[in-house]
Each structure stands twice: as C-alpha cells, then as structure tokens.
Design an enzyme around this catalytic site. Structure first.
Site, mmCIF file in Angstrom:
data_model
loop_
_atom_site.group_PDB
_atom_site.id
_atom_site.type_symbol
_atom_site.label_atom_id
_atom_site.label_comp_id
_atom_site.label_asym_id
_atom_site.label_seq_id
_atom_site.Cartn_x
_atom_site.Cartn_y
_atom_site.Cartn_z
ATOM 1 N N HIS A 21 -5.945 -8.995 -4.631
ATOM 2 C CA HIS A 21 -7.189 -9.387 -5.290
ATOM 3 C C HIS A 21 -8.390 -9.210 -4.358
ATOM 4 C CE1 HIS A 21 -6.041 -11.478 -9.174
ATOM 5 N NE2 HIS A 21 -4.918 -10.938 -8.726
ATOM 6 N N SER B 276 -6.979 -2.935 -6.650
ATOM 7 C CA SER B 276 -5.818 -2.097 -6.923
ATOM 8 C C SER B 276 -6.168 -0.622 -6.805
ATOM 9 C CB SER B 276 -5.288 -2.380 -8.335
ATOM 10 O OG SER B 276 -4.217 -1.521 -8.666
ATOM 11 N N GLU C 115 26.678 -3.416 -1.434
ATOM 12 C CA GLU C 115 26.070 -3.210 -2.744
ATOM 13 C C GLU C 115 25.297 -1.893 -2.757
ATOM 14 O OE1 GLU C 115 26.463 -4.814 -5.403
ATOM 15 O OE2 GLU C 115 27.022 -6.870 -4.964
ATOM 16 N N LYS D 254 0.130 -5.565 -21.549
ATOM 17 C CA LYS D 254 0.960 -4.476 -21.020
ATOM 18 C C LYS D 254 2.077 -5.014 -20.133
ATOM 19 C CE LYS D 254 0.438 -0.085 -18.561
ATOM 20 N NZ LYS D 254 0.250 0.995 -19.522
ATOM 21 N N ASP D 255 1.740 -5.954 -19.242
ATOM 22 C CA ASP D 255 2.762 -6.548 -18.380
ATOM 23 C C ASP D 255 3.779 -7.341 -19.193
ATOM 24 O OD1 ASP D 255 1.496 -5.458 -16.229
ATOM 25 O OD2 ASP D 255 0.581 -7.312 -15.521
#
Length: 425
Positions: free
Chosen positions: A239, A243, A311, A267-268
């Site tokens: 923030h 971005s 894994e 959207k998220d």
C-alpha cells in the site's frame, strides 16, 4: 481485467468514478460526522477510517487474474491457521504417541478427518499459489525499484513458509516423516566445522526422536504466527509503494486506476470461489494428490523406504541437492536456489521506465523465453529428484540446475544492461 479496463488503454469507463483528481483519497480521510471521546469510540473511528482507506486504495485497472493470487493466499492462510490451531489441541509431540494421536484425531474426534484433510490440502494449495505469486513477480518485474523491499519481505515469507511446511511434514511421524527428518539432519550435518553441532540441535540427538518432534512442533507453531506478521508487513509495504501493472509504468498513471472496492473485491472474491471449488474437488475426489500412502504407516527406524522423497513443492530443490556429488555443495546449491531470490532486484538493475523505452533491441520475446527455461528447469529438477537422479535423470538434473542459475546469474544482469544501453542511446 479486460471487463474492467473497458477495452482501451486510455479510455475512461462509463459509470465509474474518475481518479484524475484526488477524490478517492480524500473520501478515505474524511472525518466522521459523529465524535465520541471514549476509547471505544476512537477505536471504532480508527477502524472505520482504516477500512475506508483500504477500500479506496487505487490499483491499475488492467490487473489480470494473476493479481488475484494474493487474495487466494490470504484465504488459504486463514484456513490453515484455524485448522492448525484445532489440530494442535489433540496432537502429542512424542515419538511413541504422535502417530496414534493423529490416527485418533482422524477416526474418533468428530470431523477430525475433515480438519486434517483441510490442513493437508491447504498446504499443497498454499505452496502452489505461492509459487505462482513468485512467477508473476518475475514475469512482470515486480521486484524492480521502488519495490525492492516488498520483494525482499515476500522472499523471506517464502523461506519461512517452506520451513514451516517441512516442520509440519515431520509431525505425523509416519514413515516418510521420519526418514525425511533423517535425510534433512544428514544434509545439515554435512556443513563443515559446525555440521555435527547443527545436526544435534536439529534432531535433538543422534537420530530423529521425541526431541525432534518437540522442536518441529514448536517451530511449526511459532513460525505460523510469524508468517501472519510478515504478511501484514508485506501488505503495508504494498500500500505504501503501490502495485505494479501488466502495462508497466503506463498502467500506473492515476487516470488509469480504480479503487479497490468494488472492482477488485469482486474479482478477488470470484478467484477465491474458484479456488474453493478446486480445493474441494482435490480434497474429496483426488486426495492421493496431496497425501502419501507410506506416511500412513508408523515410523520404523529399522526399515528404510525404497523411495524417500519430499512433498512435490520441495522436489526441485531435492533434485538439485542430489545432482551435486558433494553433500555440502549440494546443500549450498539447493539452499542457494531459494536464497538467490533475495538478490534478484540487484541482479536486474533495470527499472520500469527503462524497460518501457524503446524496442529493447527487438528482443521483447527474450524475457519470456528465458522465464520459460527457468520454469522448465524447475520441473526437470523436480522430476529428477523424484527419480532419485539416477541414469539419464542425473544428466537432466544437472542441466536443470545450470539452467536455473543461468536465469538469475546470467540472463537478468545481461538483459538489464542491454535495455539500459538502448534507453540511453
């Protein structure tokens, strides 16, 4: 984000607020109409101001689906914390009781099987989303100035998550858990001078046992909350710095930005729903993708499994470890494959402005090819690790290791200089 971007790069969307002025930010800092002098009133006002500021945070309108991975990671992290805290109530970190406590949880505790399935499946999805998040950062150069600090915190998060995942892998104390701890202890013990001491600290003795379980349980539990703190720091730096955009510097123009809510929350939210559907399908119909049959047998120090492998998300680094004949140098190469991400912003000295200038010597396709080689190298190293780097896999594992390091130590410095030279000409 095509539906949001409205099709044109410089067009304003019909029916959306203008971000040419400082309206969005001004609304985030408006004082509330009512004043309350009490501590609870001030706290409520602060919380409301934080939510308004968060929702009004401006983001480039052309962000694509790769930018929803952060929301997916947050959702899975919350799920992992809640399920892990519940699992810890019945787990016993003792070599003679750990396996039976896990079996009791799955068979006798109400919905215990569901809690453990959520936790195991969550670990796989979290690591997969995290690797995609790193891939997106490399693809779009999210590590470049002024976001070096954001990238560094994210890389530290990656390392802590990997350590936490390994510690959690040991806790069930099945066959693969025991021998995974044994292999890790021997790898640490290969370090010159301090290896034996570090191995003793890691295992708590000459071989994995109750002391190892206590250490792994405390490490797993403590790092989980450390990760939460670093995630908050990561978001705070995001923030602060803003971005990145798929369009580069042009996409960060204030006129091409939209507030986080409602455009990106929707959207998220859709991304999280899609993730939940995939999560449920894997957990209910293909649990074999996230579990190992050998780990449903109790640890037996007298019987070594024919195929010891970690894994899937550790396999590329396991392959690099085995591809080097020396245990110590293999450990350096394997650990360095993760640590090198910390110095990526300084290996690639380019900036968004220089990369936006010119035609990059007509080599716009070169970064995509190089990153494709990096991804293929990771996959090949993982397959080599799964086949224990034997026969032709030894050669492929070494080629994959070289290809991985060439991207960071060869391509990034070379290409940033090439672009910088063109930008100056």
């Amino acid at each position: 984000m095509d539906a949001v971007s409205g099709g044109g790069k410089g067009e304003r969307m019909a029916g959306t607020p203008s971000c040419l002025e400082s309206t969005c930010q001004d609304q985030a800092h408006e004082e509330p109409d009512t004043a309350d002098g009490s501590a609870s009133g001030r706290t409520a006002q602060t919380a409301r101001a934080f939510v308004r500021d968060y929702m009004a945070f401006l983001l480039p309108r052309d962000l694509n689906s790769l930018w929803t991975i952060g929301a997916m990671l947050m959702a899975v992290l919350v799920l992992m914390l809640l399920s892990g805290l519940t699992l810890a109530l019945t787990y016993t970190p003792d070599a003679s009781l750990a396996f039976s406590s896990v079996e009791t949880l799955e068979r006798r505790v109400p919905f215990g099987w569901l809690l453990r399935s959520l936790h195991m499946t969550g670990a796989t999805f979290f690591m997969a989303a995290l690797y995609l998040h790193v891939f997106r950062g490399l693809w779009y150069g999210s590590y470049r100035a002024p976001r070096q600090g954001l990238w560094s915190v994210g890389t530290v998060l990656l390392i802590l998550v990997m350590v936490t995942a390994f510690a959690g892998y040991v806790l069930p104390w099945g066959q693969m858990s025991y021998w995974g701890a044994d292999v890790a202890g021997k790898a640490v013990g290969a370090i010159p001078l301090v290896g034996n001491t570090l191995e003793g600290v890691f295992l708590g003795g000459e071989s994995p046992g109750t002391a190892t379980l206590h250490r792994m349980f405390v490490l797993h539990f403590t790092l989980a909350f450390t990760i939460v703190g670093l995630v908050l720091l990561h978001v705070a730096i995001l923030h602060r710095r803003g971005s990145t955009s798929p369009s580069g510097a042009a996409g960060q123009d204030r006129a091409r930005m939209l507030p986080f809510h409602p455009y990106f929350t929707v959207k998220d939210g859709l991304g999280v729903v899609v993730l939940a559907i995939l999560f449920t399908l894997v957990m209910c119909f293909w649990p074999g993708l996230v579990t190992e049959a050998a780990n449903y047998r109790p640890a037996n120090p007298l019987h070594t499994p024919a195929d010891i492998e970690p894994e899937w998300y550790f396999l590329p680094f396991y392959g690099m470890l085995q591809a080097v004949p020396s245990k110590f140098f293999g450990l350096l190469v394997s650990g360095g494959a993760v640590a090198i991400l910390l110095v990526v912003p300084w290996l690639d000295r380019g900036t968004a402005a220089t990369f936006a200038a010119g035609r990059w010597g007509g080599l716009r396709w070169l970064p995509r090819v190089a990153l494709g080689v990096l991804v293929c190298s990771c996959v090949l190293a993982g397959l080599a690790g799964r086949h224990h780097v034997q026969g032709v896999w030894l050669l492929l594992g070494r080629l994959a290791t070289v290809g991985y390091y060439l991207y960071f130590l060869g391509f990034l410095p070379f290409y940033s200089r090439l672009v910088g030279r063109e930008a100056r000409s």
